[in-house]
Design an enzyme around this catalytic site. Structure first.
Site, mmCIF file in Angstrom:
data_model
loop_
_atom_site.group_PDB
_atom_site.id
_atom_site.type_symbol
_atom_site.label_atom_id
_atom_site.label_comp_id
_atom_site.label_asym_id
_atom_site.label_seq_id
_atom_site.Cartn_x
_atom_site.Cartn_y
_atom_site.Cartn_z
ATOM 1 N N ILE A 118 -9.452 -0.587 -4.658
ATOM 2 C CA ILE A 118 -9.679 -0.625 -3.215
ATOM 3 C C ILE A 118 -10.478 0.627 -2.895
ATOM 4 O O ILE A 118 -9.951 1.731 -2.869
ATOM 5 C CB ILE A 118 -8.355 -0.655 -2.428
ATOM 6 C CG1 ILE A 118 -7.421 -1.727 -2.982
ATOM 7 C CG2 ILE A 118 -8.649 -0.896 -0.946
ATOM 8 C CD1 ILE A 118 -7.990 -3.117 -2.968
ATOM 9 N N TYR A 164 0.852 -1.191 0.000
ATOM 10 C CA TYR A 164 0.000 0.000 0.000
ATOM 11 C C TYR A 164 0.889 1.242 0.000
ATOM 12 O O TYR A 164 1.577 1.525 0.980
ATOM 13 C CB TYR A 164 -0.897 -0.042 1.231
ATOM 14 C CG TYR A 164 -1.891 1.098 1.388
ATOM 15 C CD1 TYR A 164 -2.135 2.010 0.372
ATOM 16 C CD2 TYR A 164 -2.606 1.244 2.567
ATOM 17 C CE1 TYR A 164 -3.050 3.040 0.528
ATOM 18 C CE2 TYR A 164 -3.529 2.257 2.746
ATOM 19 C CZ TYR A 164 -3.746 3.155 1.715
ATOM 20 O OH TYR A 164 -4.644 4.167 1.879
ATOM 21 N N LYS A 195 -1.364 -1.297 -4.189
ATOM 22 C CA LYS A 195 -2.448 -0.327 -4.053
ATOM 23 C C LYS A 195 -1.824 1.044 -4.219
ATOM 24 O O LYS A 195 -1.141 1.546 -3.335
ATOM 25 C CB LYS A 195 -3.136 -0.447 -2.682
ATOM 26 C CG LYS A 195 -4.264 0.573 -2.496
ATOM 27 C CD LYS A 195 -4.853 0.496 -1.095
ATOM 28 C CE LYS A 195 -5.904 1.578 -0.882
ATOM 29 N NZ LYS A 195 -6.434 1.587 0.494
#
Length: 299
Positions: A206, A136, A164
Site C-alpha cells: 500500500i 490497518y 497492512k
C-alpha cells in the site's frame, strides 16, 4: 469483484478545487495515470486520501464515481477511519452498497482503545457488511497497536483477509507469519520499508509515493517479483529519500507536493493541513527534484 490481495495498491490522493471543494474529475484523472502504469488496485480515502476531512456525502460521491470509473478493471478498496464504531459500521455498509470491493479498516479515531476494545471494533465492522477487510495497523500514527497475538485471536473472522503492516517494525511480518501461518495476506504499509517487508514475506504494497512516481514504483515492484534483488536495491536506494516522505507527520502535504511536481494533480489539502512553506518546502522540493533528475531508466 474478488480482491486479489497482491501487488501495488496506491493510497490514492483526493483532489480538491482551489476553493477546497471536492474535485472528482481531478481525482479520477490521477487514478488513470496510476492505472496506466500498472497498479493492481486502489485504496480510496485512506490517510493520504484525507479521509477524515471529507463529509459523509463527499465520501459517498467519490466512492460511487470511482467504482463507476474503474469499472472492475482493478479492485477498489475504501478506508474506514471513523470516530466511533457505529459510524464505522454505517460507512462499511454504505461502501458495500456503493460497489466497493473491500475495506481498509482502522481502529477508532481519537480514542486510544485497548486490545479488547480494538478487537471488538474490528469485529463489529466485519459484521456490518459482506466485504473483505484489510486490517490497518499503524501505531506510530494512530497510537493503537494490533499485535501479532491479537491477529491470532481475530483469525476466526473470515472477513479479515489482509494486514497492512505499518508498525515501523519489519520484524512484525515474521512474527505474524510465525504465529498465523498463511491465514492472512501481509502487505507492506510503510514506503521506506517496502523492500525489507517483501524479503520477509509481504506480497503487496500500500504505497503513498506511487501517486507521484507510478512508473518507477512499478519498476521496483517488477524487479522484486522477478527476484532481481541487486537491481531492486539499486532502484530502492534511488527511491528511498522520496519514500522517507511517507513516514513524516506531513506525509499528505509532501506526497501531494511530489505528485504536483510530477504533473499529477495539485498540492491542495484541506485544513488543518496547510501548504508547507519556507525552508521546509525547499528541503522537500530538493528531494523531489533531485529524484526527478536522477530517475532510473525504464526500458
Amino acid at each position: 469483484m474478488t480482491v486479489s490481495w497482491r501487488g501495488v495498491f496506491p493510497a490514492a490522493c483526493t483532489q480538491f478545487h482551489p476553493d477546497l471543494s471536492l474535485n472528482v474529475p481531478g481525482t479520477l484523472a490521477h487514478l488513470d495515470a496510476m492505472l496506466a502504469a500498472g497498479v493492481h488496485g486502489f485504496v480510496m480515502m485512506g490517510s493520504v486520501g484525507e479521509n477524515t476531512t471529507l463529509e459523509s456525502a463527499e465520501k459517498r460521491e467519490l466512492l460511487k464515481a470511482t467504482v463507476g470509473h474503474i469499472a472492475k478493471r482493478v479492485p477498489v478498496l475504501v478506508g474506514v477511519a471513523e470516530y466511533t464504531t457505529a459510524q464505522a459500521c454505517r460507512w462499511a455498509a454504505d461502501a458495500q452498497k456503493l460497489g466497493a470491493d473491500g475495506l481498509m479498516v482502522l481502529p477508532p479515531m481519537v480514542y486510544k482503545s485497548d486490545a479488547r476494545e480494538t478487537i471488538a471494533h474490528f469485529r463489529a465492522v466485519a459484521k456490518a457488511s459482506d466485504l473483505p477487510i484489510m486490517v490497518y495497523n499503524n501505531p506510530p500514527a494512530y497510537k493503537v497497536d494490533i499485535t501479532p497475538e491479537m491477529f491470532v485471536e481475530m483469525a476466526d473472522e473470515p472477513k479479515f483477509a489482509c494486514i497492512k503492516e505499518s508498525s515501523d517494525n519489519p520484524r512484525r511480518v515474521t512474527d505474524i507469519i510465525n504465529l498465523t501461518g498463511d491465514r492472512y495476506v501481509v502487505m507492506a504499509g510503510v514506503d521506506d520499508l517496502f523492500l525489507e517487508c517483501c524479503m520477509l514475506g509481504a506480497v503487496g504494497w500500500i504505497s503513498g509515493l506511487v501517486n507521484a512516481f507510478p512508473a518507477e514504483n512499478r519498476l521496483i515492484w517488477d524487479l522484486v517479483q522477478a527476484g532481481k534483488w541487486d537491481e531492486a536495491r539499486t532502484v530502492y536506494r534511488w527511491y528511498t529519500p522520496l519514500l522517507h516522505l511517507d513516514t513524516h507527520m506531513k506525509l499528505v502535504q509532501y506526497i501531494k507536493l511530489a505528485s504536483a511536481e510530477c504533473g499529477f494533480g495539485t498540492e491542495l489539502t484541506r485544513p488543518p493541513r496547510l501548504p508547507i512553506v519556507g525552508d521546509e518546502r525547499e528541503q522537500v522540493l530538493k528531494i523531489i527534484r533531485t529524484a526527478k533528475a536522477t530517475r532510473p531508466q525504464i526500458k
